[in-house]
Structures are given as C-alpha cells and as structure tokens.
Design a protein around this motif. Structure first.
Motif, PDB file in Angstrom:
ATOM      1  N   ARG A 172      -5.309  14.271  -9.374  1.00 23.79           N
ATOM      2  CA  ARG A 172      -6.319  13.774 -10.193  1.00 23.79           C
ATOM      3  C   ARG A 172      -6.867  13.922 -11.979  1.00 23.79           C
TER       4      ARG A 172
ATOM      5  N   LEU B 246      -1.367   5.861  -9.591  1.00 21.96           N
ATOM      6  CA  LEU B 246      -1.983   4.890  -8.494  1.00 21.96           C
ATOM      7  C   LEU B 246      -3.732   4.076  -9.751  1.00 21.96           C
TER       8      LEU B 246
ATOM      9  N   ILE C  24       0.381  10.112   0.683  1.00 24.06           N
ATOM     10  CA  ILE C  24      -2.013  10.870   0.380  1.00 24.06           C
ATOM     11  C   ILE C  24      -1.816  11.640   1.357  1.00 24.06           C
ATOM     12  N   LYS C  25      -1.606  11.638   2.281  1.00 28.19           N
ATOM     13  CA  LYS C  25      -1.911  13.269   3.258  1.00 28.19           C
ATOM     14  C   LYS C  25      -0.770  13.518   3.372  1.00 28.19           C
TER      15      LYS C  25
ATOM     16  N   ARG D 258      -0.190   5.770   1.499  1.00 26.70           N
ATOM     17  CA  ARG D 258      -1.213   6.343   2.044  1.00 26.70           C
ATOM     18  C   ARG D 258      -0.493   7.808   3.108  1.00 26.70           C
TER      19      ARG D 258
ATOM     20  N   LEU E 272       2.495  11.913  -6.938  1.00 23.03           N
ATOM     21  CA  LEU E 272       1.068  10.612  -7.066  1.00 23.03           C
ATOM     22  C   LEU E 272      -0.488  11.384  -8.052  1.00 23.03           C
TER      23      LEU E 272
ATOM     24  N   TYR F 248      -8.679   4.897   0.540  1.00 24.22           N
ATOM     25  CA  TYR F 248      -6.891   4.572   0.887  1.00 24.22           C
ATOM     26  C   TYR F 248      -6.875   3.719   1.415  1.00 24.22           C
TER      27      TYR F 248
ATOM     28  N   GLY G 140      -1.257  14.823  -0.355  1.00 30.01           N
ATOM     29  CA  GLY G 140      -2.378  14.493  -1.851  1.00 30.01           C
ATOM     30  C   GLY G 140      -2.103  14.032  -2.840  1.00 30.01           C
ATOM     31  N   THR G 141      -2.975  13.776  -3.971  1.00 34.49           N
ATOM     32  CA  THR G 141      -2.924  13.989  -5.494  1.00 34.49           C
ATOM     33  C   THR G 141      -2.408  14.627  -6.312  1.00 34.49           C
TER      34      THR G 141
ATOM     35  N   GLU H 144      -3.805  10.124  -9.276  1.00 32.56           N
ATOM     36  CA  GLU H 144      -4.945   9.387  -9.513  1.00 32.56           C
ATOM     37  C   GLU H 144      -4.932   9.212 -11.628  1.00 32.56           C
TER      38      GLU H 144
END
Length: 157
Positions: free
Chosen positions: A131, A73, A124-125, A121, A104, A113, A128-129, A106
């Motif tokens: 990072r 992302l 992600i909900k 989305r 995912l 988002y 999560g991602t 980030e």
C-alpha cells in the motif's frame, strides 16, 4: 535468464484527474526510485513501446522479457468495465502459464476487493498488496522508505 526488464508496469491509462498522480508516479517516481536509485530496469507502456509498433505484440514481447509484473491498483482500474489488453495478458501469464510473478501496488485505499476481477482477487489472497500511504501530492520518496523496501523485496535480485 534472457530477460531485458526487471518489471513490466501495468497502470490505468485514461486521462482524467485521478490518473494524473498515477501517471506521474509511473513516469517520474517509479523510474527515479527503482531505475535511478536501485538499478532496476522497468518497461513502461508509453515510454518503452515505440510509435508504429504493433501494440499487442509489443506488449506480449515486453512481458515475456520481464521478470516481474507490477500492477497499480486504483479505483479507476477496478471500476473499468473493459480490462486493458496488457492486464489480460499479464494475468494469463501469471496464473495460467505460471511464468511470471506479480507485485500489486495499492495506490489508494480500495476497501473491499469485490469489484476486482477474480484473478486479481486470487493474487491478493495469495500474497496481498503493497500500500502507498503517502498523499498524492508527495514528491519522490527515499528508496529506504517502508513502501520501496517492500517493493524491492519482491523484485528480482
């Protein structure tokens, strides 16, 4: 399980300054850590899809032969008006057919988002991602860093 790859990597594929780190990450850092140091097999567009192959069918075949999808992302991916074919197929396989898990990553602080497509989305909900918190000038990290431990946790055994 008949799969060839541990993960198919989806990343923004345009050539501007923002993409330079992402492409370096995809073609250098990820293979160094995940393939060379951790023993995973990645499928990366541009490296594992050969010239002359029908791109659309090659992408679909490679995804079906992969255990996970890794989506990077970035603002570039989020602000893109047209979603890449591989991203469409990936999200369809993950959400509709429910036959592949998504990881995912980030790569930069995204903030809200809201601009993401609804399917991303939703993922992600749900989960999560992970990072990336290092500066974009950082060379390859240790596979023992928190980031790579989280990635490996979501990878197949």
């Amino acid at each position: 399980d008949g799969k060839t790859y541990d993960a198919y990597v989806i990343y923004p594929k345009t050539h501007n300054n923002e993409a330079n780190f992402v492409e370096y990450f995809v073609y250098q850092i990820m293979p160094d850590i995940l393939e060379n140091k951790c023993g995973y097999k990645l499928c990366i567009y541009g490296r594992d899809i050969y010239p002359g192959e029908d791109t659309a069918s090659a992408i679909e075949k490679r995804m079906k032969k992969s255990r996970r999808l890794i989506i990077l992302l970035t603002h570039q991916l989020i602000n893109c008006q047209e979603y890449a074919y591989d991203q469409h197929i990936a999200l369809y396989n993950a959400l509709i057919q429910n036959d592949i898990k998504v990881i995912l990553l980030e790569m930069e602080a995204i903030g809200t988002y809201e601009k993401l497509q609804e399917s991303l989305r939703f993922i992600i909900k749900q989960q999560g991602t992970i990072r990336w918190k290092e500066p974009h000038t950082v060379q390859a990290q240790s596979p023992r860093s928190k980031f790579w431990k989280q990635v490996r946790y979501h990878m197949p055994l």
